[in-house]
Write a protein that holds these residues in place. Structure first.
Motif, PDB file in Angstrom:
ATOM      1  N   LYS B   3       1.253  -0.443  -0.085  1.00  0.00           N
ATOM      2  CA  LYS B   3       0.183   0.201   0.592  1.00  0.00           C
ATOM      3  C   LYS B   3       0.988   1.192   0.017  1.00  0.00           C
ATOM      4  N   THR B   4       0.403   2.418  -0.129  1.00  0.00           N
ATOM      5  CA  THR B   4       1.076   3.847   0.029  1.00  0.00           C
ATOM      6  C   THR B   4       0.997   4.384   1.117  1.00  0.00           C
ATOM      7  N   THR B  63       8.397  24.857   9.343  1.00  0.00           N
ATOM      8  CA  THR B  63       9.464  23.289   8.486  1.00  0.00           C
ATOM      9  C   THR B  63       8.450  22.454   8.322  1.00  0.00           C
ATOM     10  N   ARG B  64       8.209  21.684   6.725  1.00  0.00           N
ATOM     11  CA  ARG B  64       7.738  20.900   6.739  1.00  0.00           C
ATOM     12  C   ARG B  64       7.816  19.313   6.094  1.00  0.00           C
ATOM     13  N   PHE B  65       7.543  18.960   6.525  1.00  0.00           N
ATOM     14  CA  PHE B  65       7.889  17.328   6.196  1.00  0.00           C
ATOM     15  C   PHE B  65       7.532  16.670   5.335  1.00  0.00           C
ATOM     16  N   GLU B  66       7.711  15.737   4.392  1.00  0.00           N
ATOM     17  CA  GLU B  66       6.656  14.787   3.615  1.00  0.00           C
ATOM     18  C   GLU B  66       7.150  13.885   3.318  1.00  0.00           C
ATOM     19  N   PHE B  67       6.658  12.615   3.204  1.00  0.00           N
ATOM     20  CA  PHE B  67       7.302  11.209   3.568  1.00  0.00           C
ATOM     21  C   PHE B  67       5.865  10.441   2.670  1.00  0.00           C
ATOM     22  N   THR B  68       5.841  10.059   1.805  1.00  0.00           N
ATOM     23  CA  THR B  68       5.373   9.316   0.427  1.00  0.00           C
ATOM     24  C   THR B  68       5.702   7.955   0.344  1.00  0.00           C
ATOM     25  N   ALA B  69       5.332   6.513   0.503  1.00  0.00           N
ATOM     26  CA  ALA B  69       6.202   5.399  -0.287  1.00  0.00           C
ATOM     27  C   ALA B  69       5.136   4.399  -0.626  1.00  0.00           C
ATOM     28  N   ASP B  70       5.419   3.584  -1.504  1.00  0.00           N
ATOM     29  CA  ASP B  70       5.053   3.218  -2.278  1.00  0.00           C
ATOM     30  C   ASP B  70       5.213   1.766  -2.941  1.00  0.00           C
ATOM     31  N   GLU B  71       5.226   0.727  -3.443  1.00  0.00           N
ATOM     32  CA  GLU B  71       5.880  -0.210  -3.933  1.00  0.00           C
ATOM     33  C   GLU B  71       7.135  -0.121  -4.736  1.00  0.00           C
ATOM     34  N   LYS B  72       7.323   1.892  -5.549  1.00  0.00           N
ATOM     35  CA  LYS B  72       8.010   1.858  -6.813  1.00  0.00           C
ATOM     36  C   LYS B  72       8.975   2.717  -5.972  1.00  0.00           C
ATOM     37  N   GLN B  73       8.740   3.855  -5.119  1.00  0.00           N
ATOM     38  CA  GLN B  73       9.634   4.371  -4.614  1.00  0.00           C
ATOM     39  C   GLN B  73       8.746   5.196  -3.077  1.00  0.00           C
ATOM     40  N   ILE B  74      10.480   4.856  -2.146  1.00  0.00           N
ATOM     41  CA  ILE B  74       9.808   6.374  -1.633  1.00  0.00           C
ATOM     42  C   ILE B  74      10.693   7.190  -1.404  1.00  0.00           C
ATOM     43  N   ASP B 145      12.679  31.978  -3.605  1.00  0.00           N
ATOM     44  CA  ASP B 145      12.401  32.892  -3.226  1.00  0.00           C
ATOM     45  C   ASP B 145      13.316  32.370  -1.366  1.00  0.00           C
ATOM     46  N   THR B 146      12.992  32.613  -0.158  1.00  0.00           N
ATOM     47  CA  THR B 146      13.814  32.100   0.595  1.00  0.00           C
ATOM     48  C   THR B 146      13.686  30.875   1.309  1.00  0.00           C
ATOM     49  N   ARG B 147      12.683  29.786   0.573  1.00  0.00           N
ATOM     50  CA  ARG B 147      11.967  28.651   0.587  1.00  0.00           C
ATOM     51  C   ARG B 147      13.009  27.572   0.201  1.00  0.00           C
ATOM     52  N   LEU B 148      13.569  26.510   0.792  1.00  0.00           N
ATOM     53  CA  LEU B 148      14.563  25.922   0.443  1.00  0.00           C
ATOM     54  C   LEU B 148      13.738  24.892   0.787  1.00  0.00           C
ATOM     55  N   THR B 149      14.292  23.123  -0.309  1.00  0.00           N
ATOM     56  CA  THR B 149      13.097  22.183  -0.619  1.00  0.00           C
ATOM     57  C   THR B 149      14.676  21.373  -0.836  1.00  0.00           C
ATOM     58  N   ILE B 150      14.679  19.678  -0.077  1.00  0.00           N
ATOM     59  CA  ILE B 150      15.176  19.148  -0.400  1.00  0.00           C
ATOM     60  C   ILE B 150      14.524  17.902  -0.246  1.00  0.00           C
ATOM     61  N   THR B 151      14.909  17.135  -1.563  1.00  0.00           N
ATOM     62  CA  THR B 151      14.095  16.036  -1.604  1.00  0.00           C
ATOM     63  C   THR B 151      14.771  14.729  -1.298  1.00  0.00           C
ATOM     64  N   ALA B 152      14.903  13.121  -1.143  1.00  0.00           N
ATOM     65  CA  ALA B 152      15.572  12.416  -0.996  1.00  0.00           C
ATOM     66  C   ALA B 152      14.326  11.479  -1.536  1.00  0.00           C
ATOM     67  N   ILE B 153      14.803  10.870  -2.537  1.00  0.00           N
ATOM     68  CA  ILE B 153      14.473   9.438  -3.642  1.00  0.00           C
ATOM     69  C   ILE B 153      14.882   8.572  -3.415  1.00  0.00           C
ATOM     70  N   ARG B 154      14.689   7.132  -2.839  1.00  0.00           N
ATOM     71  CA  ARG B 154      14.809   5.988  -2.957  1.00  0.00           C
ATOM     72  C   ARG B 154      14.064   4.974  -3.903  1.00  0.00           C
ATOM     73  N   GLU B 155      14.745   4.184  -5.607  1.00  0.00           N
ATOM     74  CA  GLU B 155      13.394   4.292  -6.291  1.00  0.00           C
ATOM     75  C   GLU B 155      13.783   2.103  -5.492  1.00  0.00           C
ATOM     76  N   LEU B 156      12.709   1.782  -5.396  1.00  0.00           N
ATOM     77  CA  LEU B 156      12.554   0.314  -5.419  1.00  0.00           C
ATOM     78  C   LEU B 156      12.806  -0.546  -6.278  1.00  0.00           C
ATOM     79  N   GLU B 157      13.707  -2.141  -5.910  1.00  0.00           N
ATOM     80  CA  GLU B 157      13.581  -2.540  -6.991  1.00  0.00           C
ATOM     81  C   GLU B 157      12.171  -3.453  -7.141  1.00  0.00           C
TER      82      GLU B 157
END
Lengths: 118, 160
Positions: B3-4, B63-74, B145-157
């Motif tokens: 599931k997601t 500070t905004r934190f967002e987490f999304t995971a499914d069978e393909k990607q985190i 502007d002054t808003r920095l977003t850092i994204t970390a992605i891991r593709e799943l096998e």
């Protein structure tokens, strides 16, 4: 020699003759762990002169990247103090293997520090 | 994981929240242990960076934190206002260096060696190196502007 306990991270010391075991347990996730760990570990280096030290990270559940700095400072101080030290970590844990195998690579230039996976 | 899983937080820059979110990630995920550990570590390191180097410039810009995971990607994303241009440049340079490297382990060890030589180094940003080397996540950044977003992605096998 005193143990360390900040409520989350415990460092337990056990002496047997001229050998001291140091077990890191729990979690280290302070914003700046050097503030509390450096004075404690510096004092310990003074008390360990002439002893052999075995450091076990196997039972440490989690540590943030900020904890690496006081650990490296400790390794430097042990090396400078001529304290023969064996550091062990859990090779079955991905995060421990990643962190400590990198420290293992750095320890190659040290005469008194050995880092080993178990 | 079939599931997601997705959640989002807007948080005040308080340190104890990092541990709370790490616990939340642990409670929700159903990956194998090492991947769960990697997700917790990446969530923690990104949040710690935001709380250490970020700031809150105006009401509603927590500070905004967002987490999304499914069978393909985190996908783990943290946004915050930047404190200074220097902090942003340092972070950008480090991520650019990491993404340009074909051997992140060596880069991580080199970073440790620099820290070993200079144990007074204040802003090591070792967490960024750890995210890619240990966590096997790919990092990207965006500044608006002054808003920095850092994204970390891991593709799943794929399981198939």
């Amino acid at each position: 020699m005193k143990n360390f306990d900040n409520g989350y991270l415990q460092i337990i010391l056990t002496r047997k003759g001229g050998a001291v075991s140091m077990s890191w347990q729990g979690k280290s996730d302070d914003s700046n762990p050097s503030v509390s760990l450096n004075p404690y570990l510096e004092q310990l280096v003074n008390e360990l002169k002439g002893d052999e030290l075995f450091i076990e990270y196997n039972t440490l559940k989690y540590m943030n990247s900020s904890t690496v700095m006081p650990i490296m400072q400790f390794m430097k101080n042990l090396e400078a103090g001529g304290i023969k030290t064996m550091i062990t970590y859990d090779s079955g844990s991905d995060w421990q293997r990643a962190t400590f195998s990198a420290l293992q690579a750095l320890s190659c230039i040290m005469n008194n520090i050995t880092v080993k996976a178990i | 994981m079939d599931k997601t899983v997705s959640f989002e937080y807007y948080i005040r820059p308080l340190w104890y929240v990092v541990g709370e979110i790490r616990d939340k990630v642990e409670a929700l995920l159903e990956f194998e242990n090492s991947l769960n550990d990697a997700c917790k570590m990446v969530s923690s390191e990104l949040l710690e960076n935001a709380l250490k180097y970020g700031t809150c410039l105006k009401r509603g810009s927590d500070t905004r934190f967002e987490f999304t995971a499914d069978e393909k990607q985190i996908r783990i994303e943290v946004s915050n206002d930047i404190y200074s241009e220097d902090d942003y440049k340092s972070l950008k340079d480090n991520i650019d260096q990491i993404n340009a490297s074909d051997n992140v382990r060596n880069l991580y060890i080199e970073r440790l060696r620099l820290m070993m030589e200079n144990t007074k180094m204040v802003k090591s940003q070792l967490g960024l190196y750890r995210i890619t080397y240990e966590g096997k996540f790919k990092l990207s950044y965006q500044l608006e502007d002054t808003r920095l977003t850092i994204t970390a992605i891991r593709e799943l096998e794929s399981k198939n």
